[in-house]
Design a protein around this motif. Structure first.
Motif, PDB file in Angstrom:
ATOM      1  N   UNK A 125     -28.002 -12.717 -20.558  1.00 45.64           N
ATOM      2  CA  UNK A 125     -28.291 -11.338 -20.166  1.00 45.64           C
ATOM      3  C   UNK A 125     -29.683 -10.894 -20.609  1.00 45.64           C
ATOM      4  N   UNK A 126     -30.290 -11.633 -21.546  1.00 46.47           N
ATOM      5  CA  UNK A 126     -31.642 -11.292 -21.979  1.00 46.47           C
ATOM      6  C   UNK A 126     -32.654 -11.452 -20.851  1.00 46.47           C
ATOM      7  N   UNK A 127     -32.302 -12.246 -19.854  1.00 40.20           N
ATOM      8  CA  UNK A 127     -33.209 -12.452 -18.718  1.00 40.20           C
ATOM      9  C   UNK A 127     -33.041 -11.391 -17.641  1.00 40.20           C
ATOM     10  N   UNK A 128     -32.086 -10.461 -17.819  1.00 38.83           N
ATOM     11  CA  UNK A 128     -31.839  -9.417 -16.831  1.00 38.83           C
ATOM     12  C   UNK A 128     -32.475  -8.108 -17.283  1.00 38.83           C
ATOM     13  N   UNK A 129     -32.426  -7.111 -16.399  1.00 43.20           N
ATOM     14  CA  UNK A 129     -33.007  -5.802 -16.719  1.00 43.20           C
ATOM     15  C   UNK A 129     -32.180  -5.058 -17.761  1.00 43.20           C
ATOM     16  N   UNK A 130     -30.878  -5.349 -17.844  1.00 42.76           N
ATOM     17  CA  UNK A 130     -30.011  -4.655 -18.796  1.00 42.76           C
ATOM     18  C   UNK A 130     -29.215  -5.682 -19.598  1.00 42.76           C
ATOM     19  N   UNK A 131     -29.671  -6.023 -20.801  1.00 45.11           N
ATOM     20  CA  UNK A 131     -28.894  -6.923 -21.661  1.00 45.11           C
ATOM     21  C   UNK A 131     -27.517  -6.336 -21.961  1.00 45.11           C
ATOM     22  N   UNK A 132     -26.620  -7.171 -22.464  1.00 43.15           N
ATOM     23  CA  UNK A 132     -25.230  -6.752 -22.654  1.00 43.15           C
ATOM     24  C   UNK A 132     -25.096  -5.553 -23.591  1.00 43.15           C
ATOM     25  N   UNK A 133     -25.910  -5.496 -24.628  1.00 40.00           N
ATOM     26  CA  UNK A 133     -25.821  -4.359 -25.548  1.00 40.00           C
ATOM     27  C   UNK A 133     -26.111  -3.051 -24.818  1.00 40.00           C
ATOM     28  N   UNK A 134     -27.023  -3.090 -23.858  1.00 38.85           N
ATOM     29  CA  UNK A 134     -27.335  -1.887 -23.079  1.00 38.85           C
ATOM     30  C   UNK A 134     -26.135  -1.429 -22.274  1.00 38.85           C
ATOM     31  N   UNK A 135     -25.295  -2.357 -21.840  1.00 33.84           N
ATOM     32  CA  UNK A 135     -24.121  -2.006 -21.046  1.00 33.84           C
ATOM     33  C   UNK A 135     -23.018  -1.395 -21.896  1.00 33.84           C
TER      34      UNK A 135
END
Length: 230
Positions: A125-135
């Motif tokens: 998820x670090x490669x996406x615009x919203x990492x998991x912590x952001x979700x």
């Protein structure tokens, strides 16, 4: 006949009010309550029932707690946290597999695999615009699109996602070693005591990092007066 000289007074636009930001104590209470309901209580229940009645009753007791907590919050109109739902899903999968295989070893092995999968998910998820912590952040703090776009907030979510990915990998390795080296009851007691301590320390570090960034961004509620109008 229309009347002459009649003018309509312009309507003043209503001022936009900045949404109220919760204080640090409120955030800590939300995090603590979420962790207590989703993680600490079922872990303590599992450990106690294992000592008193055995592993299988403990497995069912932890699962019953998770679904009971979800049902209670739904009946009382309270918002169910994503952490509680995730815990219930994970426990359900572990219980079904253990019952089908009639193996408590598989029940304890699954969280090791799950931690590895979760760590991989965090890292990917670090490669996406919203990492998991952001979700998951919305469970503990009111998030909107503008906050998600702030560079400081994005860096915070990236670092926290990396932190929890490394933590999950470390937990998986330590738990696998304990599962292979200890008997079942000793494993349950040692694992729950050590992992819950690590989790509490990780949560404390997460809050400390988040508070530091929140103060820089002006997101913590100011106790000296209401939020200013924009």
């Amino acid at each position: 006949m229309s009347s002459l000289g009649t003018t309509t007074a312009p309507v003043a636009p209503e001022p936009l009010v900045e949404p109220e930001r919760p204080g640090l104590l409120t955030i800590v209470k939300r995090v603590s309550l979420s962790l207590l309901i989703a993680c600490l209580v079922p872990a303590g229940l599992f450990c106690s029932v294992t000592v008193l009645a055995g592993v299988w009753p403990a497995i069912l007791a932890a699962l019953a707690w998770s679904y009971g907590a979800i049902a209670w919050r739904a009946v009382t109109g309270r918002r169910t946290s994503g952490l509680l739902i995730l815990t219930a899903i994970v426990l359900t999968g572990r219980t079904v597999v253990a019952l089908l295989a009639d193996s408590t070893f598989l029940y304890f092995l699954q969280p090791i695999i799950s931690d590895g999968v979760v760590a991989a998910a965090f890292l990917l998820s670090l490669a996406t615009a919203r990492p998991l912590v952001a979700r998951l952040a919305g469970d503990f703090y009111p998030m909107d699109h503008e906050l998600h776009l702030r560079p400081g907030i994005q860096r915070l979510f990236w670092r926290l996602t990396l932190l929890w990915a490394m933590l999950c990998l470390a937990k998986a390795g330590a738990t696998l070693w304990m599962l292979l080296a200890l008997d079942v009851q000793t494993f349950v007691l040692v694992r729950d005591a050590s992992l819950q301590t690590v989790n509490v320390l990780a949560v404390a570090a997460t809050i400390a990092l988040a508070v530091r960034v929140a103060r820089k961004e002006g997101l913590l509620h100011c106790a000296t007066g209401p939020a200013p109008a924009v």
